[in-house]
Enzyme design. Structure first.
Site, mmCIF file in Angstrom:
data_model
loop_
_atom_site.group_PDB
_atom_site.id
_atom_site.type_symbol
_atom_site.label_atom_id
_atom_site.label_comp_id
_atom_site.label_asym_id
_atom_site.label_seq_id
_atom_site.Cartn_x
_atom_site.Cartn_y
_atom_site.Cartn_z
ATOM 1 N N ASN A 98 0.859 -1.194 0.000
ATOM 2 C CA ASN A 98 0.000 0.000 0.000
ATOM 3 C C ASN A 98 0.897 1.247 0.000
ATOM 4 O O ASN A 98 1.709 1.428 0.913
ATOM 5 C CB ASN A 98 -0.901 -0.034 1.241
ATOM 6 C CG ASN A 98 -1.856 1.142 1.275
ATOM 7 O OD1 ASN A 98 -1.443 2.282 1.067
ATOM 8 N ND2 ASN A 98 -3.117 0.887 1.528
ATOM 9 N N HIS A 127 0.930 6.248 1.826
ATOM 10 C CA HIS A 127 1.735 7.170 2.650
ATOM 11 C C HIS A 127 2.758 7.950 1.834
ATOM 12 O O HIS A 127 3.197 9.020 2.253
ATOM 13 C CB HIS A 127 2.430 6.417 3.775
ATOM 14 C CG HIS A 127 1.484 6.053 4.886
ATOM 15 N ND1 HIS A 127 0.540 6.932 5.367
ATOM 16 C CD2 HIS A 127 1.326 4.917 5.598
ATOM 17 C CE1 HIS A 127 -0.149 6.350 6.321
ATOM 18 N NE2 HIS A 127 0.301 5.115 6.485
ATOM 19 N N HIS A 157 -3.837 -4.578 7.573
ATOM 20 C CA HIS A 157 -3.988 -3.467 8.503
ATOM 21 C C HIS A 157 -3.178 -3.700 9.767
ATOM 22 O O HIS A 157 -3.387 -4.667 10.483
ATOM 23 C CB HIS A 157 -5.447 -3.182 8.882
ATOM 24 C CG HIS A 157 -5.665 -1.708 9.103
ATOM 25 N ND1 HIS A 157 -5.243 -1.068 10.235
ATOM 26 C CD2 HIS A 157 -6.197 -0.749 8.308
ATOM 27 C CE1 HIS A 157 -5.536 0.221 10.132
ATOM 28 N NE2 HIS A 157 -6.111 0.444 8.967
#
Ligand code: PXP
Length: 246
Positions: free
Chosen positions: A7, A10, A190
């Protein structure tokens, strides 16, 4: 063995902090793939706080691995997904004020709405995953929705004290078994870190782990020393062709 979806939200967060063009998540996706990422995951949020539509369009054209688009179950996002055609859409709950995705999707309570979106995505040959808590009724509702995959929210496992981590791990394991019995593919993500990933990765039939924060944090830790060295070198030994003559 589970594959890895990286992911890169950021990276876009840092760019958006200055509204400039670096760091570019599209360029960094290339590096993530060089490192072995099996997929690139981005969350296009309603408020566009990090990933922008431009990123999504370029990622679709440039990455060689799979593109997983996390998005809220809204008409606006559905239209974007149908246009971009990621390999997979992961439906996630979204609250404007949250710092990151809190809790899983309430599939059980929104069955008709979710079913419709799943159906539209699948009709466009986009595979669908639902990000849910490891709870039996959400797994059943996910299976009923027609989605092929669930992503189990590992936040409770990640946040648990050492004593409770085994209990939370057991919930994830049980959920994987339950979902597999219903014919679902299972991903997870997560809060996974270099410290806690191994027991989750070792779960039989876990297909993919989506990890962001910990990898991007580690990238800074590994890369900062070199970045400072390069800047220090330019200050100490300026390149003559870069100086303006007086
Ligand atoms: N999976 C989903 C559905 C998410 O929303 C997120 C956070 O954006 C992740 C995985 C990655 O979480 P983390 O950044 O804590 O690794």
């Amino acid at each position: 063995m589970a594959s890895l979806g990286v992911n890169i939200d950021h990276i876009a967060n840092v760019r958006q902090a200055r509204l400039t063009n670096e760091p570019d998540p599209v360029q960094m996706a290339f590096l993530a793939e060089l490192g072995g990422a099996d997929g690139i995951t981005v969350h296009l949020r309603e408020d566009r706080r990090h990933i922008q539509e431009r990123d999504l369009e370029l990622l679709r054209k440039t990455i060689k691995s799979r593109l997983n688009l996390e998005m809220a179950a809204t008409k606006e996002m559905l239209d974007i997904a149908l246009k971009i055609k990621p390999d997979m859409v992961t439906l996630v709950p979204e609250k404007r004020e949250e710092i990151t995705t809190e809790g899983g999707l309430e599939v059980n309570g929104n069955q008709l709405k979710i079913n419709k979106i799943v159906d539209k995505l699948k009709s466009s040959k986009i595979s669908v995953s639902l990000f849910i808590d490891p709870i039996p009724k959400q797994i059943k509702a996910s299976s009923d929705s027609g989605a092929e995959t669930i992503e189990i929210h590992t936040g409770s496992y990640a946040l648990a004290s050492r004593k409770n981590q085994k209990v939370e791990l057991a919930k994830v394991e049980e959920s994987v078994n339950r979902a597999r019995c219903l014919g679902l593919h299972v991903n997870a993500g997560h809060g996974l870190t270099y410290q806690n990933v191994e027991p989750i990765a070792a779960i039989k039939e876990m297909e993919e782990l989506n990890i962001g924060h910990s990898i991007i944090s580690r990238a800074l830790a590994i890369g900062l020393k070199e970045a400072v060295k390069e800047m220090k070198n330019l200050i100490l030994y300026p390149r003559k062709d870069r100086l303006f003559s007086s």
